[in-house]
Design an enzyme around this catalytic site. Structure first.
Site, PDB file in Angstrom:
ATOM      1  N   LYS A 296      -1.105  -1.132  -4.217  1.00  0.00           N
ATOM      2  CA  LYS A 296      -2.206  -0.183  -4.102  1.00  0.00           C
ATOM      3  C   LYS A 296      -1.601   1.200  -4.269  1.00  0.00           C
ATOM      4  O   LYS A 296      -0.923   1.710  -3.385  1.00  0.00           O
ATOM      5  CB  LYS A 296      -2.923  -0.311  -2.751  1.00  0.00           C
ATOM      6  CG  LYS A 296      -4.095   0.669  -2.598  1.00  0.00           C
ATOM      7  CD  LYS A 296      -4.748   0.553  -1.230  1.00  0.00           C
ATOM      8  CE  LYS A 296      -5.843   1.611  -1.051  1.00  0.00           C
ATOM      9  NZ  LYS A 296      -6.462   1.573   0.293  1.00  0.00           N
TER      10      LYS A 296
ATOM     11  N   VAL B 245      -8.978  -0.588  -5.303  1.00  0.00           N
ATOM     12  CA  VAL B 245      -9.257  -0.741  -3.880  1.00  0.00           C
ATOM     13  C   VAL B 245     -10.062   0.492  -3.487  1.00  0.00           C
ATOM     14  O   VAL B 245      -9.522   1.597  -3.389  1.00  0.00           O
ATOM     15  CB  VAL B 245      -7.978  -0.850  -3.036  1.00  0.00           C
ATOM     16  CG1 VAL B 245      -8.330  -0.903  -1.549  1.00  0.00           C
ATOM     17  CG2 VAL B 245      -7.188  -2.098  -3.429  1.00  0.00           C
TER      18      VAL B 245
ATOM     19  N   TYR C   3       0.862  -1.183   0.000  1.00  0.00           N
ATOM     20  CA  TYR C   3       0.000   0.000   0.000  1.00  0.00           C
ATOM     21  C   TYR C   3       0.900   1.234   0.000  1.00  0.00           C
ATOM     22  O   TYR C   3       1.566   1.527   0.990  1.00  0.00           O
ATOM     23  CB  TYR C   3      -0.901  -0.045   1.236  1.00  0.00           C
ATOM     24  CG  TYR C   3      -1.931   1.051   1.356  1.00  0.00           C
ATOM     25  CD1 TYR C   3      -2.083   2.053   0.398  1.00  0.00           C
ATOM     26  CD2 TYR C   3      -2.783   1.078   2.461  1.00  0.00           C
ATOM     27  CE1 TYR C   3      -3.038   3.042   0.525  1.00  0.00           C
ATOM     28  CE2 TYR C   3      -3.753   2.073   2.606  1.00  0.00           C
ATOM     29  CZ  TYR C   3      -3.863   3.054   1.638  1.00  0.00           C
ATOM     30  OH  TYR C   3      -4.806   4.040   1.778  1.00  0.00           O
TER      31      TYR C   3
END
Length: 304
Positions: A164, A206, A136
């Protein structure tokens, strides 16, 4: 099950009762709504999930309950946001032991690690789990950027497979694809850049407002991937005022208010968060109410 890193993966909210216990009834209702809409996975314990306020026992309950609800139809992915490498490894091992199918990892919390420390942190976790990993990358909120050169170093770990991308620099999607091809699957993590990121090559999304509007979010993804950009744009233009609720320090409260409007959540948050008050509450409610009045009819996106 093997995670297929594509499509829409909601970073789901954690539902609480009015007396600050896990609301597993409403949680199940929301997860089932996500599945009915056609999401490709469930991500637990992120910012939207208020993970920093959850106990270890509550996190375990949420994982087990979600696995029971999903019944192997879609993967369950656990977010890791810990202060030490030791704790992060422990969380990863435990998540794997109780059946999680993937993990998403933030850089170290609180300490602003160097590039070398950050790469080492991710690498140590990767070496201690067989689960596939999504990194992330959100320097706006978490102050550490994972650069292209750092992803080059991380490519030695075969189970680090997805990113992400939340730098809010949309061309990073292209840079990642140009540099690494299909080595990493790239997900947009910023709701207000969702359609644009998919158009230029992101593999998935996401998402945050998907928590309240799962069908609309999946429809945009499906339409873009089918090349029906104009149809996707009609939904996206309607959606934008709602999506802007995601890029706020109060995104949890905002999105939970939206979940109330669509009947798949409650407004309850865990302190120190509190429900929105005063003019800001009215502003957010006005955005939601305006959107509900003009909520679009969706095409048969599941059969594209």
């Amino acid at each position: 099950m093997m995670v297929k890193w594509e499509g829409v993966m909601p970073a789901v909210t954690t539902k609480f009762t009015s007396d600050d216990k896990l609301d597993l009834v409403m949680f199940e209702k929301n997860i089932k709504a996500q599945m009915e809409a056609g999401v490709n996975g469930i991500i637990l314990g992120g910012t939207l999930g208020e993970a920093s306020t959850l106990t270890k026992e509550e996190k375990e309950i949420l994982i087990k309950v979600t696995l029971t609800i999903t019944k192997g139809k879609i993967p369950v992915i656990i977010n890791i946001a810990e202060q030490s490498t030791k704790d992060a490894i422990e969380v990863a091992k435990h998540a794997e032991s109780i059946g999680a199918e993937g993990i998403m990892i933030l850089p170290p919390m609180r300490y602003k690690a160097t590039d070398f420390e950050t790469v080492t942190y991710f690498g140590e976790i990767a070496k201690n789990t067989s689960l596939p990993i999504m990194i992330y990358n959100n320097p706006i909120d978490y102050k550490i950027e994972v650069t292209l050169d750092m992803f080059e170093e991380l490519s030695q770990y075969k189970n680090i497979v997805a990113i992400k991308e939340s730098t809010r620099e949309i061309t990073n999607v292209i840079r990642l694809k140009n540099r690494f091809g299909d080595r990493y699957k790239v997900f947009t993590g910023v709701d207000t850049l969702g359609l644009e990121s998919l158009v230029i090559g992101a593999d998935g999304w996401v998402a945050g407002l998907v928590c309240a509007y799962p069908a609309e979010t999946v429809a945009i993804y499906k339409l873009v991937k089918a090349g029906k950009i104009n149809e996707a744009m009609k939904i996206y233009r309607w959606f934008m005022p709602l999506l802007e609720l995601d890029i706020s320090p109060q995104l949890v409260q905002n999105i939970k208010l939206a979940e109330v409007a669509t009947g798949i959540g409650t407004e309850n948050v865990r302190a120190p968060r509190l429900p929105l008050q005063g003019t800001e509450r009215e502003r957010v409610l006005n955005v939601i109410q305006a959107a509900m009045k003009t909520r679009p009819s969706l095409p048969d996106y599941k059969n594209l």
